[in-house]
Design a protein around this motif. Structure first.
Motif, short mmCIF file in Angstrom:
data_model
loop_
_atom_site.label_atom_id
_atom_site.label_comp_id
_atom_site.label_asym_id
_atom_site.label_seq_id
_atom_site.Cartn_x
_atom_site.Cartn_y
_atom_site.Cartn_z
N ALA A 1 0.76 -1.22 -0.12
CA ALA A 1 0.03 -0.01 -0.10
C ALA A 1 0.79 1.31 -0.06
O ALA A 1 0.33 2.35 -0.56
N ASN A 2 1.92 1.32 0.60
CA ASN A 2 2.81 2.51 0.50
C ASN A 2 4.07 2.05 1.17
O ASN A 2 4.58 1.01 1.41
N GLY A 3 5.09 3.09 1.25
CA GLY A 3 6.58 2.94 1.45
C GLY A 3 6.91 2.75 3.02
O GLY A 3 8.15 2.56 3.28
N THR A 4 5.81 2.93 3.83
CA THR A 4 6.08 2.92 5.07
C THR A 4 5.71 1.45 5.55
O THR A 4 6.46 0.80 6.07
N ASN B 1 17.98 11.57 10.25
CA ASN B 1 17.66 12.44 9.17
C ASN B 1 17.08 11.82 7.93
O ASN B 1 17.62 11.53 6.92
N SER B 2 15.57 11.40 7.97
CA SER B 2 15.02 10.82 6.91
C SER B 2 13.54 11.09 7.36
O SER B 2 13.28 11.86 8.29
N TRP B 3 12.63 10.65 6.50
CA TRP B 3 11.24 10.81 6.84
C TRP B 3 11.02 9.85 7.92
O TRP B 3 11.79 8.66 7.96
N ILE B 4 9.96 10.26 8.40
CA ILE B 4 9.50 9.29 10.06
C ILE B 4 9.52 7.72 9.61
O ILE B 4 10.07 7.06 10.64
N SER B 5 9.13 7.62 8.55
CA SER B 5 9.11 6.17 8.48
C SER B 5 10.21 5.15 8.75
O SER B 5 9.90 4.23 9.20
N SER B 6 11.25 5.65 8.37
CA SER B 6 12.43 4.65 8.76
C SER B 6 12.80 4.28 10.03
O SER B 6 13.00 3.15 10.40
N LEU C 1 19.27 1.28 6.10
CA LEU C 1 19.93 2.27 5.43
C LEU C 1 19.09 3.28 4.45
O LEU C 1 18.41 2.58 3.64
N VAL C 2 19.22 4.52 4.62
CA VAL C 2 18.43 5.40 3.86
C VAL C 2 19.25 5.92 2.74
O VAL C 2 20.38 6.66 3.14
N HIS C 3 18.76 5.71 1.67
CA HIS C 3 19.77 6.30 0.36
C HIS C 3 19.04 7.63 0.05
O HIS C 3 17.85 7.73 -0.67
N CYS D 1 14.54 2.89 -0.18
CA CYS D 1 15.01 3.45 -1.40
C CYS D 1 13.78 4.29 -1.81
O CYS D 1 13.41 4.66 -2.88
N ALA D 2 12.93 4.86 -0.88
CA ALA D 2 12.03 5.94 -1.21
C ALA D 2 12.06 6.85 -1.96
O ALA D 2 11.47 7.60 -2.53
N GLN D 3 13.60 7.49 -1.89
CA GLN D 3 13.94 8.49 -2.35
C GLN D 3 14.90 8.15 -3.46
O GLN D 3 15.94 9.14 -3.86
N SER D 4 15.23 7.02 -3.73
CA SER D 4 16.44 6.68 -4.49
C SER D 4 16.18 5.73 -5.78
O SER D 4 16.97 4.70 -5.84
N PHE E 1 10.35 0.62 -1.31
CA PHE E 1 10.05 1.69 -2.37
C PHE E 1 8.78 2.38 -1.95
O PHE E 1 7.90 1.43 -1.57
N SER E 2 8.70 3.57 -1.81
CA SER E 2 7.41 4.31 -1.95
C SER E 2 7.25 4.81 -3.50
O SER E 2 8.06 5.21 -3.84
N PHE E 3 5.95 4.78 -3.81
CA PHE E 3 5.26 5.61 -4.85
C PHE E 3 4.47 6.64 -4.83
O PHE E 3 3.74 6.93 -5.48
N ASP F 1 -1.43 6.66 -2.72
CA ASP F 1 -0.15 5.89 -2.11
C ASP F 1 -0.05 4.55 -2.82
O ASP F 1 -1.10 3.88 -3.39
N ALA F 2 1.23 4.14 -2.74
CA ALA F 2 1.51 2.82 -3.09
C ALA F 2 3.10 2.46 -2.89
O ALA F 2 3.80 3.58 -2.50
N GLY F 3 3.34 1.41 -2.79
CA GLY F 3 4.82 1.13 -2.25
C GLY F 3 5.24 -0.44 -2.83
O GLY F 3 4.20 -1.10 -3.40
C1 LIG Z 1 8.38 8.92 1.41
C2 LIG Z 1 9.38 7.92 2.23
C3 LIG Z 1 9.04 6.89 3.10
C4 LIG Z 1 7.52 6.50 3.15
O1 LIG Z 1 6.86 6.23 1.89
P1 LIG Z 1 5.08 6.49 2.04
O2 LIG Z 1 4.79 5.89 0.79
O3 LIG Z 1 4.91 7.74 2.02
O4 LIG Z 1 4.52 5.70 3.16
C5 LIG Z 1 9.79 6.22 3.69
N1 LIG Z 1 11.21 6.63 3.69
C6 LIG Z 1 11.55 7.83 3.33
C7 LIG Z 1 13.22 8.05 3.01
C8 LIG Z 1 10.58 8.47 2.36
O5 LIG Z 1 11.23 9.46 1.93
#
Ligand SMILES: *Cc1c(COP(=O)(O)O)cnc(C)c1O
Length: 284
Positions: free
Chosen positions: A58-61, A84-89, A130-132, A158-161, A180-182, A193-195
């Motif tokens: 459903a999403n990248g979280t 220093n990442s989006w909260i999901s990590s 590891l957050v790229h 890899c949500a940003q990479s 991955f997040s889409f 939302d998608a991942g």
């Molecule tokens: C966007 C993002 C996510 C989460 O993705 P969602 O699809 O919004 O849940 C996770 N990690 C990083 C680094 C992101 O930028």
């Protein structure tokens, strides 16, 4: 003049007929959940990215959470990541009831300081996320080696990479799994939302697929307690329509970043991103 942070309309206009047809097909066939468009995206993304398995969700979280749950990470375990990442990590580490351990970043590339990572490993460490970040691939060779030596799972956020590389290997293909997040604003974005999870490990792929679909690979045959984390057919069809363009769009981002760099580099008040040697930065 207001310049939007991300102009999602410009890209839509450039492939409007392809997107509109993709959406219409899903509606005509009422293929809203699961079904052929989701399968098609998984197959085509796996082929393009160069991995054996793509498990949509459903999403990248959720993808991070699903990977950790299916690696049996939970209470009493430590998972190392960066702040220093989006909260999901880090949020998803807490969701598994494991303890997030933060290590600082290096001041040049803003990604995990590998010396500090090595020092923060304890006998409770189960994994590293590891957050790229921002399209900058981390030093995957060194981290991969440490994870192998210390028997730690390497999970790549890899949500940003999408399509970033280190030493000729794509981000997300080095560790046990890539997440991955889409989200619409990501380099490859859906219209909602998608991942997905990518992995070359068949057993992990099957487990993730089962967990993301209520613990059942076959309808009504629930083998474990899972969650509901599915990619919509509409999102899958939109993403599939974008795949033939994504490498060209990525190359174009890199070209534009070069222009910004050459244009801004003379301004002393601005610190420009340093690109890690031997890597392909994709500038999220
Ligand atoms: C966007 C993002 C996510 C989460 O993705 P969602 O699809 O919004 O849940 C996770 N990690 C990083 C680094 C992101 O930028």
């Amino acid at each position: 003049m207001n310049i939007p942070f991300v102009d999602l309309k410009a890209q839509y206009k450039s492939i409007k007929s392809e997107i509109d047809a993709a959406i219409q097909n899903v509606i005509n066939e009422t293929a809203f959940i699961g079904g052929k468009y989701v399968k098609q995206f998984e197959v085509e993304f796996a082929e393009l990215y160069g991995v054996k398995h793509v498990v949509s969700c459903a999403n990248g979280t959720d993808s991070l959470y699903i990977i950790m749950k299916m690696l049996n990470i939970g209470q009493g375990d430590e998972v190392i990541t960066v702040a220093n990442s989006w909260i999901s990590s880090s949020e998803t580490i807490g969701q598994t009831e494991a303890t997030p351990i933060f290590v600082d970043i290096d001041p040049i590339y803003y990604s995990m300081n590998i010396d500090l990572f090595e020092k923060s490993i304890t006998d409770k460490t189960k994994a590293v996320i590891l957050v790229h970040l921002q399209g900058q691939a981390c030093d995957l060779d060194r981290i991969e080696q440490i994870c192998k030596d210390k028997n730690i799972y390497l999970i790549e956020d890899c949500a940003q990479s999408h399509f970033s590389e280190y030493n000729g290997r794509r981000a997300g293909t080095v560790g046990i799994a890539g997440s991955f997040s889409f989200y619409p604003g990501k380099n490859l974005g859906a219209y909602g939302d998608a991942g997905c999870i990518i992995t070359n490990d068949e057993e992990l792929a099957n487990k993730c697929r089962m967990f993301a679909t209520h613990g059942a690979l076959t309808k009504h045959q629930h083998q474990i307690e899972g969650i509901n984390s599915r990619m919509d057919g509409l999102q899958a069809a939109i993403l599939t329509a974008k795949l033939p363009h994504i490498l060209e769009w990525t190359a174009s981002r890199i070209e534009k970043a070069k222009w910004y760099e050459s244009t801004l580099k003379e301004i002393p008040q601005i610190v420009l991103p340093n690109i890690r040697p031997n890597s392909k930065h994709t500038f999220h």
